[in-house]
Design a protein around this motif. Structure first.
Motif, short mmCIF file in Angstrom:
data_model
loop_
_atom_site.label_atom_id
_atom_site.label_comp_id
_atom_site.label_asym_id
_atom_site.label_seq_id
_atom_site.Cartn_x
_atom_site.Cartn_y
_atom_site.Cartn_z
N PHE A 60 0.83 -1.20 0.00
CA PHE A 60 0.00 0.00 0.00
C PHE A 60 0.87 1.25 0.00
O PHE A 60 0.64 2.18 -0.78
N LYS A 61 1.87 1.28 0.86
CA LYS A 61 2.77 2.43 0.95
C LYS A 61 3.53 2.63 -0.36
O LYS A 61 3.67 3.76 -0.86
N HIS A 62 4.00 1.53 -0.95
CA HIS A 62 4.73 1.60 -2.22
C HIS A 62 3.84 2.16 -3.33
O HIS A 62 4.28 2.97 -4.14
N GLU A 63 2.60 1.71 -3.37
CA GLU A 63 1.69 2.11 -4.45
C GLU A 63 1.13 3.51 -4.28
O GLU A 63 0.87 4.19 -5.27
N THR A 64 0.87 3.94 -3.04
CA THR A 64 0.19 5.22 -2.82
C THR A 64 1.08 6.30 -2.22
O THR A 64 0.74 7.47 -2.30
N GLY A 65 2.16 5.88 -1.56
CA GLY A 65 3.00 6.85 -0.86
C GLY A 65 2.46 7.22 0.51
O GLY A 65 2.96 8.12 1.17
N ILE A 66 1.40 6.52 0.94
CA ILE A 66 0.74 6.82 2.21
C ILE A 66 0.79 5.59 3.10
O ILE A 66 0.57 4.48 2.64
N CYS A 67 1.04 5.80 4.38
CA CYS A 67 1.00 4.72 5.36
C CYS A 67 -0.45 4.24 5.49
O CYS A 67 -1.36 5.03 5.74
N MET A 68 -0.64 2.95 5.33
CA MET A 68 -1.99 2.39 5.33
C MET A 68 -2.72 2.63 6.66
O MET A 68 -3.91 2.96 6.66
N GLY A 69 -2.05 2.46 7.77
CA GLY A 69 -2.67 2.68 9.06
C GLY A 69 -3.15 4.11 9.24
O GLY A 69 -4.25 4.36 9.73
N GLU A 70 -2.33 5.06 8.82
CA GLU A 70 -2.71 6.47 8.92
C GLU A 70 -3.89 6.77 8.01
O GLU A 70 -4.82 7.49 8.38
N TRP A 71 -3.88 6.18 6.81
CA TRP A 71 -4.97 6.41 5.87
C TRP A 71 -6.28 5.83 6.40
O TRP A 71 -7.32 6.50 6.34
N LEU A 72 -6.24 4.61 6.94
CA LEU A 72 -7.45 4.01 7.50
C LEU A 72 -7.97 4.84 8.67
O LEU A 72 -9.19 5.05 8.79
N SER A 73 -7.08 5.31 9.52
CA SER A 73 -7.50 6.15 10.65
C SER A 73 -8.15 7.43 10.16
O SER A 73 -9.20 7.85 10.68
N GLU A 74 -7.57 8.04 9.17
CA GLU A 74 -8.13 9.27 8.61
C GLU A 74 -9.51 9.02 8.01
O GLU A 74 -10.45 9.80 8.21
N LYS A 75 -9.67 7.91 7.31
CA LYS A 75 -10.98 7.58 6.73
C LYS A 75 -12.01 7.37 7.82
O LYS A 75 -13.15 7.82 7.70
N ARG A 76 -11.63 6.69 8.90
CA ARG A 76 -12.55 6.47 10.02
C ARG A 76 -12.99 7.80 10.64
O ARG A 76 -14.16 8.02 10.93
N LEU A 77 -12.02 8.68 10.85
CA LEU A 77 -12.32 9.96 11.49
C LEU A 77 -13.14 10.87 10.58
O LEU A 77 -14.02 11.60 11.05
N GLN A 78 -12.88 10.83 9.29
CA GLN A 78 -13.70 11.61 8.35
C GLN A 78 -15.14 11.10 8.36
O GLN A 78 -16.09 11.88 8.34
N ARG A 79 -15.30 9.79 8.40
CA ARG A 79 -16.64 9.20 8.46
C ARG A 79 -17.33 9.59 9.78
O ARG A 79 -18.52 9.91 9.79
N ALA A 80 -16.59 9.57 10.87
CA ALA A 80 -17.15 9.97 12.16
C ALA A 80 -17.60 11.43 12.13
O ALA A 80 -18.69 11.75 12.63
N ALA A 81 -16.79 12.30 11.56
CA ALA A 81 -17.17 13.71 11.46
C ALA A 81 -18.46 13.87 10.65
O ALA A 81 -19.34 14.65 11.02
N TYR A 82 -18.56 13.11 9.57
CA TYR A 82 -19.78 13.15 8.76
C TYR A 82 -20.98 12.70 9.59
O TYR A 82 -22.04 13.33 9.58
N LEU A 83 -20.83 11.58 10.31
CA LEU A 83 -21.93 11.05 11.11
C LEU A 83 -22.31 12.01 12.25
O LEU A 83 -23.50 12.16 12.57
N LEU A 84 -21.33 12.65 12.85
CA LEU A 84 -21.62 13.61 13.90
C LEU A 84 -22.43 14.80 13.37
O LEU A 84 -23.33 15.31 14.04
#
Length: 140
Positions: A60-84
């Motif tokens: 994932f990191k090689h293909e996107t340049g982004i740490c997968m764990g950080e990306w998943l956390s960011e997606k979760r938090l963005q979804r939480a902000a939307y739900l809030l």
């Protein structure tokens, strides 16, 4: 070489744009699965593709340049902000809906990302409900 993306900005748009750059098919599938709103842990995704978690993260990191764990956390938090901002779900329900086991962990992560507690974030974004005429009692 791909430019490193800023995951704190709109990571969904940034990663969707990478799709045109011929991402590895497994990474592309992961992007689609997570962006569809399904909550996953790295272990679950690795098992889905018959890979070790460590290899999947490297890929994932090689293909996107982004740490997968950080990306998943960011997606979760963005979804939480939307739900809030757009639901009457309690903070505890949102915690579990976005993939956190413990509300305290979710609150700490949310505060780190948005510099405010989820309850305060919801209160500041409460005007969306008033504008829609959907203001009512909320389970918080």
């Amino acid at each position: 070489m791909r430019q490193r993306l800023d995951i704190t900005r709109d990571s969904a748009i940034s990663l969707i744009m990478l799709r045109d750059n011929s991402l590895e098919r497994r990474v592309l599938k992961i992007l689609e699965m997570v962006e569809a709103g399904t909550t996953f842990a790295i272990r679950e995704l690795a098992a889905e593709f018959h890979l070790s978690p460590a290899y999947l993260q490297r890929l994932f990191k090689h293909e996107t340049g982004i740490c997968m764990g950080e990306w998943l956390s960011e997606k979760r938090l963005q979804r939480a902000a939307y739900l809030l901002s757009n639901s009457y779900l309690s903070i505890k329900e949102i915690t579990h809906a976005v993939g956190y086991e413990h509300t305290s962990s979710f609150v700490r992560a949310f505060e780190r990302r948005f510099q405010q507690a989820p309850a305060r974030f919801r209160k500041q974004n409460d005007c969306k409900f008033e504008a829609d005429g959907a203001k009512g009692s909320r389970a918080a």
